[in-house]
Design a protein around this motif. Structure first.
Motif, PDB file in Angstrom:
ATOM      1  N   GLY A 253      -4.928   1.620  -3.059  1.00 19.79           N
ATOM      2  CA  GLY A 253      -3.714   1.326  -2.317  1.00 19.79           C
ATOM      3  C   GLY A 253      -2.554   0.965  -3.224  1.00 19.79           C
ATOM      4  O   GLY A 253      -2.673   0.075  -4.074  1.00 19.79           O
ATOM      5  N   LYS A 254      -1.438   1.622  -3.055  1.00 24.51           N
ATOM      6  CA  LYS A 254      -0.226   1.320  -3.826  1.00 24.51           C
ATOM      7  C   LYS A 254       0.258  -0.083  -3.486  1.00 24.51           C
ATOM      8  O   LYS A 254       0.534  -0.393  -2.331  1.00 24.51           O
ATOM      9  CB  LYS A 254       0.861   2.345  -3.508  1.00 24.51           C
ATOM     10  CG  LYS A 254       2.204   2.061  -4.171  1.00 24.51           C
ATOM     11  CD  LYS A 254       3.257   3.058  -3.713  1.00 24.51           C
ATOM     12  CE  LYS A 254       4.645   2.686  -4.190  1.00 24.51           C
ATOM     13  NZ  LYS A 254       5.691   3.593  -3.662  1.00 24.51           N
ATOM     14  N   GLY A 255       0.394  -0.929  -4.518  1.00 29.66           N
ATOM     15  CA  GLY A 255       0.748  -2.326  -4.305  1.00 29.66           C
ATOM     16  C   GLY A 255       2.058  -2.721  -4.965  1.00 29.66           C
ATOM     17  O   GLY A 255       2.111  -3.750  -5.655  1.00 29.66           O
ATOM     18  N   ILE A 256       3.120  -1.955  -4.766  1.00 30.44           N
ATOM     19  CA  ILE A 256       4.434  -2.350  -5.273  1.00 30.44           C
ATOM     20  C   ILE A 256       4.995  -3.391  -4.310  1.00 30.44           C
ATOM     21  O   ILE A 256       5.468  -3.066  -3.221  1.00 30.44           O
ATOM     22  CB  ILE A 256       5.385  -1.142  -5.391  1.00 30.44           C
ATOM     23  CG1 ILE A 256       4.831  -0.120  -6.377  1.00 30.44           C
ATOM     24  CG2 ILE A 256       6.771  -1.602  -5.823  1.00 30.44           C
ATOM     25  CD1 ILE A 256       4.797  -0.589  -7.822  1.00 30.44           C
ATOM     26  N   VAL A 301     -15.375   0.887  -2.562  1.00 31.00           N
ATOM     27  CA  VAL A 301     -14.600   0.196  -3.589  1.00 31.00           C
ATOM     28  C   VAL A 301     -13.136   0.260  -3.196  1.00 31.00           C
ATOM     29  O   VAL A 301     -12.648   1.313  -2.768  1.00 31.00           O
ATOM     30  CB  VAL A 301     -14.801   0.847  -4.975  1.00 31.00           C
ATOM     31  CG1 VAL A 301     -13.823   0.279  -5.991  1.00 31.00           C
ATOM     32  CG2 VAL A 301     -16.224   0.650  -5.457  1.00 31.00           C
ATOM     33  N   GLY A 302     -12.437  -0.854  -3.327  1.00 33.38           N
ATOM     34  CA  GLY A 302     -11.003  -0.885  -3.086  1.00 33.38           C
ATOM     35  C   GLY A 302     -10.278  -1.271  -4.361  1.00 33.38           C
ATOM     36  O   GLY A 302     -10.652  -2.258  -5.008  1.00 33.38           O
ATOM     37  N   MET A 359     -12.447   9.860  -3.500  1.00 34.43           N
ATOM     38  CA  MET A 359     -11.356   8.924  -3.741  1.00 34.43           C
ATOM     39  C   MET A 359     -10.238   9.228  -2.747  1.00 34.43           C
ATOM     40  O   MET A 359      -9.862  10.384  -2.549  1.00 34.43           O
ATOM     41  CB  MET A 359     -10.807   9.053  -5.168  1.00 34.43           C
ATOM     42  CG  MET A 359     -11.814   8.741  -6.252  1.00 34.43           C
ATOM     43  SD  MET A 359     -11.069   8.605  -7.911  1.00 34.43           S
ATOM     44  CE  MET A 359     -10.442  10.275  -8.160  1.00 34.43           C
ATOM     45  N   ILE A 360      -9.715   8.171  -2.135  1.00 34.95           N
ATOM     46  CA  ILE A 360      -8.609   8.306  -1.187  1.00 34.95           C
ATOM     47  C   ILE A 360      -7.536   7.311  -1.586  1.00 34.95           C
ATOM     48  O   ILE A 360      -7.785   6.095  -1.588  1.00 34.95           O
ATOM     49  CB  ILE A 360      -9.058   8.020   0.260  1.00 34.95           C
ATOM     50  CG1 ILE A 360     -10.230   8.922   0.656  1.00 34.95           C
ATOM     51  CG2 ILE A 360      -7.895   8.186   1.231  1.00 34.95           C
ATOM     52  CD1 ILE A 360     -10.958   8.458   1.908  1.00 34.95           C
ATOM     53  N   ASP A 361      -6.369   7.805  -1.977  1.00 40.93           N
ATOM     54  CA  ASP A 361      -5.283   6.871  -2.260  1.00 40.93           C
ATOM     55  C   ASP A 361      -4.321   6.839  -1.087  1.00 40.93           C
ATOM     56  O   ASP A 361      -4.152   7.829  -0.362  1.00 40.93           O
ATOM     57  CB  ASP A 361      -4.578   7.220  -3.574  1.00 40.93           C
ATOM     58  CG  ASP A 361      -3.682   8.435  -3.487  1.00 40.93           C
ATOM     59  OD1 ASP A 361      -2.610   8.346  -2.868  1.00 40.93           O
ATOM     60  OD2 ASP A 361      -4.060   9.490  -4.048  1.00 40.93           O
ATOM     61  N   VAL A 362      -3.739   5.672  -0.879  1.00 44.29           N
ATOM     62  CA  VAL A 362      -2.862   5.427   0.269  1.00 44.29           C
ATOM     63  C   VAL A 362      -1.571   4.827  -0.262  1.00 44.29           C
ATOM     64  O   VAL A 362      -1.591   3.782  -0.920  1.00 44.29           O
ATOM     65  CB  VAL A 362      -3.514   4.451   1.269  1.00 44.29           C
ATOM     66  CG1 VAL A 362      -2.700   4.388   2.550  1.00 44.29           C
ATOM     67  CG2 VAL A 362      -4.952   4.840   1.571  1.00 44.29           C
ATOM     68  N   PRO A 447     -13.965  14.680  -5.355  1.00 42.83           N
ATOM     69  CA  PRO A 447     -13.218  14.976  -4.133  1.00 42.83           C
ATOM     70  C   PRO A 447     -12.154  13.897  -3.891  1.00 42.83           C
ATOM     71  O   PRO A 447     -12.467  12.700  -3.912  1.00 42.83           O
ATOM     72  CB  PRO A 447     -14.294  14.970  -3.045  1.00 42.83           C
ATOM     73  CG  PRO A 447     -15.548  15.345  -3.767  1.00 42.83           C
ATOM     74  CD  PRO A 447     -15.430  14.708  -5.120  1.00 42.83           C
ATOM     75  N   TRP A 448     -10.926  14.332  -3.670  1.00 40.83           N
ATOM     76  CA  TRP A 448      -9.802  13.383  -3.611  1.00 40.83           C
ATOM     77  C   TRP A 448      -8.871  13.723  -2.462  1.00 40.83           C
ATOM     78  O   TRP A 448      -8.642  14.890  -2.146  1.00 40.83           O
ATOM     79  CB  TRP A 448      -9.036  13.445  -4.930  1.00 40.83           C
ATOM     80  CG  TRP A 448      -7.637  12.876  -4.898  1.00 40.83           C
ATOM     81  CD1 TRP A 448      -7.281  11.562  -4.875  1.00 40.83           C
ATOM     82  CD2 TRP A 448      -6.408  13.617  -4.894  1.00 40.83           C
ATOM     83  NE1 TRP A 448      -5.911  11.443  -4.856  1.00 40.83           N
ATOM     84  CE2 TRP A 448      -5.357  12.689  -4.871  1.00 40.83           C
ATOM     85  CE3 TRP A 448      -6.110  14.992  -4.911  1.00 40.83           C
ATOM     86  CZ2 TRP A 448      -4.012  13.069  -4.857  1.00 40.83           C
ATOM     87  CZ3 TRP A 448      -4.780  15.384  -4.889  1.00 40.83           C
ATOM     88  CH2 TRP A 448      -3.745  14.425  -4.872  1.00 40.83           C
ATOM     89  N   ALA A 449      -8.350  12.674  -1.847  1.00 47.69           N
ATOM     90  CA  ALA A 449      -7.321  12.835  -0.814  1.00 47.69           C
ATOM     91  C   ALA A 449      -6.218  11.820  -1.064  1.00 47.69           C
ATOM     92  O   ALA A 449      -6.461  10.712  -1.546  1.00 47.69           O
ATOM     93  CB  ALA A 449      -7.908  12.644   0.578  1.00 47.69           C
ATOM     94  N   HIS A 450      -5.012  12.233  -0.731  1.00 50.30           N
ATOM     95  CA  HIS A 450      -3.836  11.380  -0.868  1.00 50.30           C
ATOM     96  C   HIS A 450      -3.166  11.290   0.489  1.00 50.30           C
ATOM     97  O   HIS A 450      -2.882  12.310   1.126  1.00 50.30           O
ATOM     98  CB  HIS A 450      -2.894  11.984  -1.912  1.00 50.30           C
ATOM     99  CG  HIS A 450      -1.480  11.506  -1.836  1.00 50.30           C
ATOM    100  ND1 HIS A 450      -1.130  10.177  -1.939  1.00 50.30           N
ATOM    101  CD2 HIS A 450      -0.305  12.194  -1.675  1.00 50.30           C
ATOM    102  CE1 HIS A 450       0.188  10.067  -1.861  1.00 50.30           C
ATOM    103  NE2 HIS A 450       0.708  11.273  -1.686  1.00 50.30           N
TER     104      HIS A 450
END
Length: 501
Positions: A253-256, A301-302, A359-362, A447-450
């Protein structure tokens, strides 16, 4: 808020001690058994016959001190075909009819035999419309509603859907809470403390500071953080619901916690909304809150890279070249394209340390995604067809939809740089896609998703505030994955029992 599930007839629902009662009335009830003579059914049927309530989902009729009904206020609300979308609209409308008068502290919500998906949607809708942000108000008006009794025809058949919905509601609320907090009340250090509050509930948390991150070699992450006086945090959460040998799903998770744009400073108008730039991180926290409540048989995992993007004297400058954890060098042409810089190091870390199955980034990554999809669907990019289909299906089922976008190799041409392996931006054209193409360079063969949630993570205007998306999508996906993994084991166990018999 305390949700309870109970087997109830309309007559029994009417006899409960509560401030108010919401009666969801699907179209099928227009043709209900005429022999049913309880007061709510008779009242509703007569109102329909008299034309006192419209047929469209969300149309309602209210009554005060209805004879034979214990709750002092009753709202009958039409919910059309009983679909999830219809009951979401109906629940929100019914609550709007109630909240303008005296406070409702206890509520009976009768949904009868509506499908499990509709029950889930009702719970989530009620939790959403009753949420109140209070953390930084001197005279807060907290949520009045404290208890909700959800009445169904048969509780046992709806128990699993109900418990999942309640867990998602709590997770979504945690995500909303942290995304809503002003940046000075949601620093990287405070965000790490929020993660650590989940410990002891089946979740392990590790927090790394600037020295540890530098030692690991996360040069892209460090570059974004170097202009701020607030020290960065790299937050690692682990939920172990399956055997140790089972590879985890990694959520990043993007944490800006606040994004000024850095040296490439943003315009002043609506810059306050850049506190929402950590909504991806908040959604990971919310997902882990739901995991702690549901305990599915899956490993997760987060990862949350958390920092501010500020234009201080030490800030990274346009044209600077930095080395990422992967070893690839990056020319930073625009310091306001910072989310991809912190995510690329987190993706590399996830791949190298955890060998995840996916992996899934949000991330609230690009304004271009808002232009492309507006505020209805999140943008979905994926390198794996099965992962893309599973996330799309989960979003549709959870009422938290996404839309798949392209990843053609030709889009990556825009990111070429004469001074580094890759540039961090590729111009305005297809900006949402080139941002994803940048991230794709760091995922290897995992395998990756955005998920680009720039258009769905918060609302502006009079309803300004975080939505808690995509917590419902992520939780539904993880539960589906856990169920899929369990299915072969159950089948094998049944086969074994038949053989022994």
């Amino acid at each position: 808020m305390d949700f309870r599930l109970q087997t109830l007839t309309p007559h029994e629902a009417a006899s409960l001690d509560a401030d108010a009662l919401i009666l969801l009335w699907p179209d099928a009830w227009d043709r209900a058994d005429a022999a049913r003579a309880d007061v709510l059914t008779v009242w509703g049927r007569q109102a329909l016959a008299d034309g006192d309530v419209g047929a469209e989902p969300g149309k309602w009729l209210a009554a005060h001190r209805l004879p034979g009904v214990r709750p002092r206020r009753v709202v009958l609300v039409r919910c059309g075909d009983g679909s999830a979308a219809a009951v979401r609209k109906a629940t929100a409308a019914a609550w709007a009819a109630l909240e303008g008068a005296a406070p409702v502290r206890s509520l009976v919500l009768w949904v009868g035999d509506l499908p499990a998906a509709a029950l889930s949607a009702t719970v989530l809708a009620l939790a959403a419309v009753t949420y109140r942000y209070t953390s930084t108000l001197s005279q807060p008006k907290p949520r009045a509603l404290q208890t909700v009794t959800v009445g169904v025809t048969e509780a046992d058949t709806r128990r699993a859907a109900f418990e999942e919905a309640v867990a998602i509601a709590h997770g979504q609320e945690l995500a909303r809470e942290w995304a809503n907090r002003p940046a000075n009340h949601s620093t990287p250090a405070l965000l790490a403390e929020a993660a650590q509050a989940l410990e002891g509930r089946g979740i392990d948390v590790e927090v790394l500071g600037p020295k540890e991150v530098a030692k690991i070699g996360m040069g892209a992450f460090l570059a974004v953080a170097q202009g701020s006086s607030q020290p960065l945090r790299f937050i690692v959460l682990r939920y172990r619901g399956a055997a140790k040998s089972v590879p985890p799903v990694a959520l990043i998770g993007k944490g800006i916690t606040f994004d000024t744009g850095g040296i490439s400073l943003k315009p002043a108008a609506e810059m306050d909304e850049m506190k929402f730039d950590m909504s991806g991180a908040a959604s990971v926290l919310g997902t882990f809150e739901a995991l702690a409540r549901l305990r599915p048989a899956i490993n997760v995992v987060g990862l949350i890279p958390a920092c501010e993007n500020m234009p201080g004297g030490g800030a990274v400058k346009p044209g600077d070249v930095v080395r990422s954890l992967s070893g690839q060098t990056i020319e930073i042409l625009n310091t306001d394209a910072e989310g991809r810089l912190i995510l690329c190091d987190a993706l590399t870390y996830a791949r190298q340390r955890f060998a995840p199955r996916a992996m899934i980034d949000v991330a609230t990554l690009t304004g271009a995604c808002v232009i492309a999809l507006g505020h209805v669907r999140s943008g979905l990019f994926a390198t794996d067809e099965g992962l893309a289909q599973a996330l799309s299906a989960a979003g549709d089922a959870a009422g938290d939809p996404c839309w798949r976008m392209p990843l053609d190799d030709e889009y990556g041409e825009a990111l070429k740089s004469p001074f580094a392996d890759v540039a961090n931006v590729g111009g305005r054209a297809a900006g949402v896609v080139t941002a994803a193409k940048f991230l794709q360079r760091f995922v290897g063969d995992v395998p990756w998703a955005h998920l680009d949630i720039a258009g769905t993570a918060w609302k502006s205007g009079k309803d300004k505030g975080a939505t808690g998306r995509p917590v419902p999508l992520l939780v539904r996906y993880l539960l589906d994955q856990a169920a899929s993994a369990a299915a072969p084991e159950k089948a094998a166990a049944r086969t074994g029992r038949r053989r022994r018999g």
